[in-house]
Design a protein around this motif. Structure first.
Motif, PDB file in Angstrom:
ATOM      1  N   ALA A 157     -17.462 -13.918  36.437  1.00 49.76           N
ATOM      2  CA  ALA A 157     -17.519 -15.377  36.245  1.00 49.76           C
ATOM      3  C   ALA A 157     -18.459 -15.638  35.081  1.00 49.76           C
ATOM      4  N   GLY A 158     -18.309 -16.830  34.484  1.00 52.77           N
ATOM      5  CA  GLY A 158     -19.189 -17.201  33.379  1.00 52.77           C
ATOM      6  C   GLY A 158     -18.729 -16.636  32.047  1.00 52.77           C
ATOM      7  N   THR A 159     -19.475 -16.990  31.012  1.00 51.43           N
ATOM      8  CA  THR A 159     -19.088 -16.520  29.668  1.00 51.43           C
ATOM      9  C   THR A 159     -20.297 -16.008  28.888  1.00 51.43           C
ATOM     10  N   ILE A 160     -19.975 -15.064  28.025  1.00 56.08           N
ATOM     11  CA  ILE A 160     -20.988 -14.558  27.094  1.00 56.08           C
ATOM     12  C   ILE A 160     -20.473 -14.906  25.708  1.00 56.08           C
ATOM     13  N   ARG A 161     -21.281 -15.642  24.970  1.00 53.12           N
ATOM     14  CA  ARG A 161     -20.842 -16.059  23.631  1.00 53.12           C
ATOM     15  C   ARG A 161     -21.759 -15.492  22.564  1.00 53.12           C
ATOM     16  N   LEU A 162     -21.129 -15.092  21.484  1.00 52.37           N
ATOM     17  CA  LEU A 162     -21.888 -14.689  20.300  1.00 52.37           C
ATOM     18  C   LEU A 162     -21.484 -15.655  19.202  1.00 52.37           C
ATOM     19  N   ASP A 163     -22.446 -16.334  18.638  1.00 52.98           N
ATOM     20  CA  ASP A 163     -22.182 -17.366  17.631  1.00 52.98           C
ATOM     21  C   ASP A 163     -21.162 -18.384  18.133  1.00 52.98           C
ATOM     22  N   GLY A 164     -21.255 -18.753  19.389  1.00 51.27           N
ATOM     23  CA  GLY A 164     -20.390 -19.795  19.949  1.00 51.27           C
ATOM     24  C   GLY A 164     -19.039 -19.300  20.406  1.00 51.27           C
ATOM     25  N   ALA A 165     -18.632 -18.084  20.037  1.00 52.05           N
ATOM     26  CA  ALA A 165     -17.303 -17.586  20.431  1.00 52.05           C
ATOM     27  C   ALA A 165     -17.460 -16.624  21.604  1.00 52.05           C
ATOM     28  N   SER A 166     -16.643 -16.846  22.638  1.00 57.16           N
ATOM     29  CA  SER A 166     -16.682 -15.942  23.791  1.00 57.16           C
ATOM     30  C   SER A 166     -16.340 -14.527  23.319  1.00 57.16           C
ATOM     31  N   LEU A 167     -16.944 -13.534  23.953  1.00 55.87           N
ATOM     32  CA  LEU A 167     -16.698 -12.140  23.528  1.00 55.87           C
ATOM     33  C   LEU A 167     -15.205 -11.804  23.576  1.00 55.87           C
ATOM     34  N   GLU A 168     -14.497 -12.450  24.528  1.00 61.97           N
ATOM     35  CA  GLU A 168     -13.056 -12.205  24.669  1.00 61.97           C
ATOM     36  C   GLU A 168     -12.298 -12.614  23.411  1.00 61.97           C
ATOM     37  N   HIS A 169     -12.869 -13.595  22.685  1.00 64.77           N
ATOM     38  CA  HIS A 169     -12.167 -14.121  21.510  1.00 64.77           C
ATOM     39  C   HIS A 169     -12.484 -13.364  20.230  1.00 64.77           C
ATOM     40  N   TRP A 170     -13.404 -12.434  20.333  1.00 63.37           N
ATOM     41  CA  TRP A 170     -13.709 -11.616  19.150  1.00 63.37           C
ATOM     42  C   TRP A 170     -12.723 -10.460  19.075  1.00 63.37           C
ATOM     43  N   ASP A 171     -12.348 -10.103  17.889  1.00 68.94           N
ATOM     44  CA  ASP A 171     -11.570  -8.880  17.719  1.00 68.94           C
ATOM     45  C   ASP A 171     -12.488  -7.708  18.108  1.00 68.94           C
ATOM     46  N   PRO A 172     -12.065  -6.857  19.056  1.00 69.20           N
ATOM     47  CA  PRO A 172     -12.995  -5.823  19.544  1.00 69.20           C
ATOM     48  C   PRO A 172     -13.555  -4.936  18.440  1.00 69.20           C
ATOM     49  N   ASP A 173     -12.719  -4.553  17.478  1.00 68.46           N
ATOM     50  CA  ASP A 173     -13.208  -3.685  16.405  1.00 68.46           C
ATOM     51  C   ASP A 173     -14.210  -4.418  15.529  1.00 68.46           C
ATOM     52  N   GLN A 174     -13.896  -5.702  15.250  1.00 70.12           N
ATOM     53  CA  GLN A 174     -14.806  -6.477  14.405  1.00 70.12           C
ATOM     54  C   GLN A 174     -16.134  -6.681  15.119  1.00 70.12           C
ATOM     55  N   LEU A 175     -16.051  -6.978  16.418  1.00 68.30           N
ATOM     56  CA  LEU A 175     -17.275  -7.202  17.184  1.00 68.30           C
ATOM     57  C   LEU A 175     -18.116  -5.923  17.199  1.00 68.30           C
ATOM     58  N   GLY A 176     -17.449  -4.802  17.439  1.00 66.99           N
ATOM     59  CA  GLY A 176     -18.156  -3.518  17.490  1.00 66.99           C
ATOM     60  C   GLY A 176     -18.880  -3.221  16.197  1.00 66.99           C
ATOM     61  N   HIS A 177     -18.349  -3.740  15.118  1.00 69.37           N
ATOM     62  CA  HIS A 177     -18.943  -3.515  13.809  1.00 69.37           C
ATOM     63  C   HIS A 177     -20.319  -4.184  13.692  1.00 69.37           C
ATOM     64  N   TYR A 178     -20.513  -5.255  14.476  1.00 69.70           N
ATOM     65  CA  TYR A 178     -21.765  -6.002  14.379  1.00 69.70           C
ATOM     66  C   TYR A 178     -22.684  -5.799  15.584  1.00 69.70           C
ATOM     67  N   VAL A 179     -22.184  -5.054  16.568  1.00 72.11           N
ATOM     68  CA  VAL A 179     -23.003  -4.828  17.768  1.00 72.11           C
ATOM     69  C   VAL A 179     -23.424  -3.368  17.826  1.00 72.11           C
ATOM     70  N   GLY A 180     -24.715  -3.137  17.943  1.00 72.41           N
ATOM     71  CA  GLY A 180     -25.214  -1.761  18.117  1.00 72.41           C
ATOM     72  C   GLY A 180     -25.624  -1.590  19.563  1.00 72.41           C
ATOM     73  N   TYR A 181     -25.224  -0.485  20.168  1.00 70.99           N
ATOM     74  CA  TYR A 181     -25.503  -0.305  21.595  1.00 70.99           C
ATOM     75  C   TYR A 181     -26.057   1.088  21.849  1.00 70.99           C
ATOM     76  N   LEU A 182     -27.193   1.131  22.498  1.00 72.66           N
ATOM     77  CA  LEU A 182     -27.767   2.415  22.922  1.00 72.66           C
ATOM     78  C   LEU A 182     -27.749   2.426  24.449  1.00 72.66           C
ATOM     79  N   PRO A 183     -26.824   3.177  25.048  1.00 69.15           N
ATOM     80  CA  PRO A 183     -26.776   3.185  26.517  1.00 69.15           C
ATOM     81  C   PRO A 183     -27.969   3.914  27.122  1.00 69.15           C
ATOM     82  N   GLN A 184     -28.143   3.700  28.423  1.00 69.99           N
ATOM     83  CA  GLN A 184     -29.303   4.301  29.106  1.00 69.99           C
ATOM     84  C   GLN A 184     -29.264   5.830  29.027  1.00 69.99           C
ATOM     85  N   ASP A 185     -28.026   6.408  29.080  1.00 72.27           N
ATOM     86  CA  ASP A 185     -27.938   7.874  29.035  1.00 72.27           C
ATOM     87  C   ASP A 185     -27.673   8.390  27.610  1.00 72.27           C
TER      88      ASP A 185
END
Ligand SMILES: Nc1ncnc2c1ncn2[C@@H]1O[C@H](COP(=O)(O)OP(=O)(O)OP(=O)(O)O)[C@@H](O)[C@H]1O
Ligand SMILES: [Mg+2]
Length: 600
Positions: A401-429
């Motif tokens: 439930a709920g939404t997560i927005r980056l620059d006003g656009a829900s993550l669902e509305h971002w092109d996954p590849d384009q979004l990945g290009h701007y998001v850096g992620y270091l997982p716990q493992d």
């Protein structure tokens, strides 16, 4: 903006994903390059099956014409014609098999990018257990180029043979029809038996496979703990449990297949006997007796093959359903309008999350927002849902439930590849990809150059450490970075998260393996990324990172207990029996390493 995401596709992939609107309208099979080779397969199959009629025709002519007339010329002519026709049939068969083989390879190559993409992009596919859809695709390729496919393609010609037999004499037609129907029923029964028992086996087979994967990947641990014999025994136990239904199914299917073979031979004998009787009654000539025997054998042989092969077809149908659903899921993620590069404004409203098969919500009612270039530190006890929230912000899980927005656009509305290009992620493992240090930092970014890799390593304060490795940036890090220390893995993981033009950097306990110097270097990297305008969301158990936080989010049991500047939130964390009870107030100045050490 579209550059990086567009350049990361492969030519075959481009061809398939170029026009999703059209692809959705037409059947997936038609989207496969070279699918029209199948038309040629049909043409060759018609020719092969018609040419097969030459043999019965030849025997009728030889027995009923040549023998009665005694003409050797006719015999030679007919034999030459029959050999030529059968030669053509063999050539067509070779061509058909080649076309099917090539189509099968094209089939796999065309769908593999979609299937692989679905297993990366679709959260439901990512968490699926059991054989990977790529394995199923490979299975389909094998079936497409196998004899079972040719048998199936020939199946529509069986009624033609039955009609020809009926025309020779209705009794022949009746024998062929009854035999085919009987064998078809047996094929279905055999398919059902195998399916029921193999479905039961699939759960245990998956458990055995998981155990095997675990043993192989943790071989060192197993050796060190003296578990070798136990591990082998456990694997054998699971493997035996998985094999029992398979062996049972194989036995039953072979029994049915043997009965089917016996029925076919009996029917052939019956056909010859019937033919002889009809000859004695002067209802047919002896040539047609031979001809009908050949035709009946030609009609019943594929039906007999089907008894053993229907299991393959059933599993092919299931594999195709999975591959089609994976491809459709990959195609659904196409066609997103590329948005302008984000500036890093994060907004989370009313987010809840339920883990699969869990009654309790892992997260509920999480709401906060932050301006670009903020540092948010998430704290809370073990199991509070910190990593889960970070995974959702990284787009790895969809909120229930709920939404997560980056620059006003829900993550669902971002092109996954384009979004990945701007998001850096270091997982716990950390989870480093194998290869060299440089490859682990750049990942599969096709636009990466050496300068970018070094720049990311410098930002993560890992450059000197990497230069100290035996081969510098070319050092082989082993599978999952197994040749590195925990702290080295974490620093390289940080460099990977900072690589490129990341605007949202998500770090899950980036300090868990760092010494005080490493923590200082990490704080400097965070400050530098913030100065570049990146928003950082960091999960930590250590108070050192509180000093770089603009905002602190405090989670407990999946609930947002506090959110705001450290001076407001940290006192709350110390109230009551919370895991933050040992936390010291945030120092106003940079604390000395000796007072910041320790996990909360
Ligand atoms: N894949 C999963 N399937 C089911 N439950 C899960 C899964 N992953 C996490 N959980 C559960 O979700 C809850 C939150 O887990 P999460 O990893 O987010 O905790 P955390 O706050 O990061 O803890 P830690 O500080 O120990 O890393 C836990 O109760 C955990 O057992
Ligand atoms: Mg965690």
């Amino acid at each position: 903006m579209a550059d990086a995401s567009a350049s990361r596709t492969t030519p075959g992939f481009d061809r398939l994903t170029a026009d999703t609107a059209i692809l959705r309208r037409i059947r997936l099979l038609r989207a496969i390059p070279g699918w029209n080779a199948l038309l040629w397969v049909v043409v060759f199959s018609v020719a092969i099956n018609l040419l097969l009629l030459v043999l019965p025709f030849y025997s009728i002519q030889v027995f009923d014409r040549v023998i009665t007339s005694g003409s050797v010329e006719t015999l030679v002519g007919l034999t030459a014609l029959a050999i030529a026709a059968l030669g053509f049939s063999a050539c067509f068969d070779i061509l058909r098999n080649r076309l099917l083989g090539r189509f099968a390879v094209g089939f796999e190559r065309s769908l593999a990018p979609l299937v692989l993409k679905a297993s990366i992009v679709d959260p439901a596919k990512r968490s699926e257990a059991g054989p990977h859809d790529m394995v199923r695709l490979r299975e389909l390729r094998n079936i497409l180029s196998s004899g079972t496919a040719s048998t199936l393609i020939d199946a529509p010609f069986l009624p033609v043979f039955i009609v020809v037999l009926y025309l020779i004499h209705p009794w022949y037609g009746a024998i062929a029809l009854a035999g085919s129907a009987l064998l078809l029923v047996m094929a279905f029964v055999s398919g059902r038996v195998a399916r029921a028992e193999l479905a039961q086996a699939s759960g245990t087979a998956q458990r055995a496979q998981r155990a095997l994967d675990g043993i192989v990947s943790h071989a060192n641990l197993i050796r060190a703990m003296g578990w070798t014999r136990g591990a082998i025994r456990e694997f054998l136990r699971l493997n035996d449990a998985a094999l029992v239904p398979v062996v049972k199914a194989n036995e039953r299917v072979s029994l049915i297949a043997s009965i089917a073979r016996m029925i076919r031979i009996v029917l052939q004998v019956l056909a010859i006997g019937t033919g002889a009787w009809l000859v004695l009654q002067n209802e047919v000539l002896s040539g047609s007796m031979m001809a009908s025997s050949i035709l009946i054998s030609r009609t019943l042989a594929p039906m007999e093959q089907l008894v053993a092969g229907l299991r393959t077809l059933t599993s092919a149908r299931e594999a195709w359903a999975r591959v089609r659903s994976a491809s459709a899921s990959a195609l659904r993620t196409q066609g997103r309008t590329l948005l302008p590069p984000p500036i890093g404004a994060l907004d989370i409203s009313g987010v809840a999350f339920r883990n699969p098969n869990m009654k309790r919500l892992a997260l509920v009612g999480i709401s906060f927002s932050c301006a670009p270039a903020s540092v948010i530190v998430i704290i809370g006890p073990t199991g509070a849902g910190k990593s889960t929230l970070l995974r959702m912000i990284a787009g790895l899980e969809r909120p229930s439930a709920g939404t997560i927005r980056l620059d006003g656009a829900s993550l669902e509305h971002w092109d996954p590849d384009q979004l990945g290009h701007y998001v850096g992620y270091l997982p716990q493992d950390v989870a480093l990809l194998g290869g060299t240090v440089a490859e682990a930092i750049a990942g599969f970014d096709e636009t990466a150059c050496d300068a970018d890799v070094v720049c990311a390593a410098r930002q993560a304060n890992a450059h000197q450490m990497i230069l100290g490795l035996p081969n510098g940036y070319e050092t082989d890090i082993g599978r999952d970075g197994s040749k590195l220390s925990g702290g080295q893995r974490q620093r390289i993981g940080l460099a990977r998260a900072l690589f490129g033009k990341r605007k949202l950097i998500l770090l899950d306990e980036p300090d868990s393996n760092l010494d005080p110097d490493g923590e200082e270097a990490l704080c400097a990297s965070i400050a530098e990324a913030k100065a570049r305008g990146a928003t950082l969301v960091i999960v930590t158990h250590r108070p050192r990172l509180f000093t770089v936080a603009d905002l602190i989010l405090f989670l407990r049991d999946g609930v947002q207990v506090g959110f705001g500047p450290p001076s407001e939130v940290l006192p709350k964390t110390m109230a009551g029996a919370t895991p933050m009870r040992h936390a010291r107030p945030v120092p106003t100045e940079k604390p000395r390493p000796d007072i910041i050490d320790g996990r909360l």
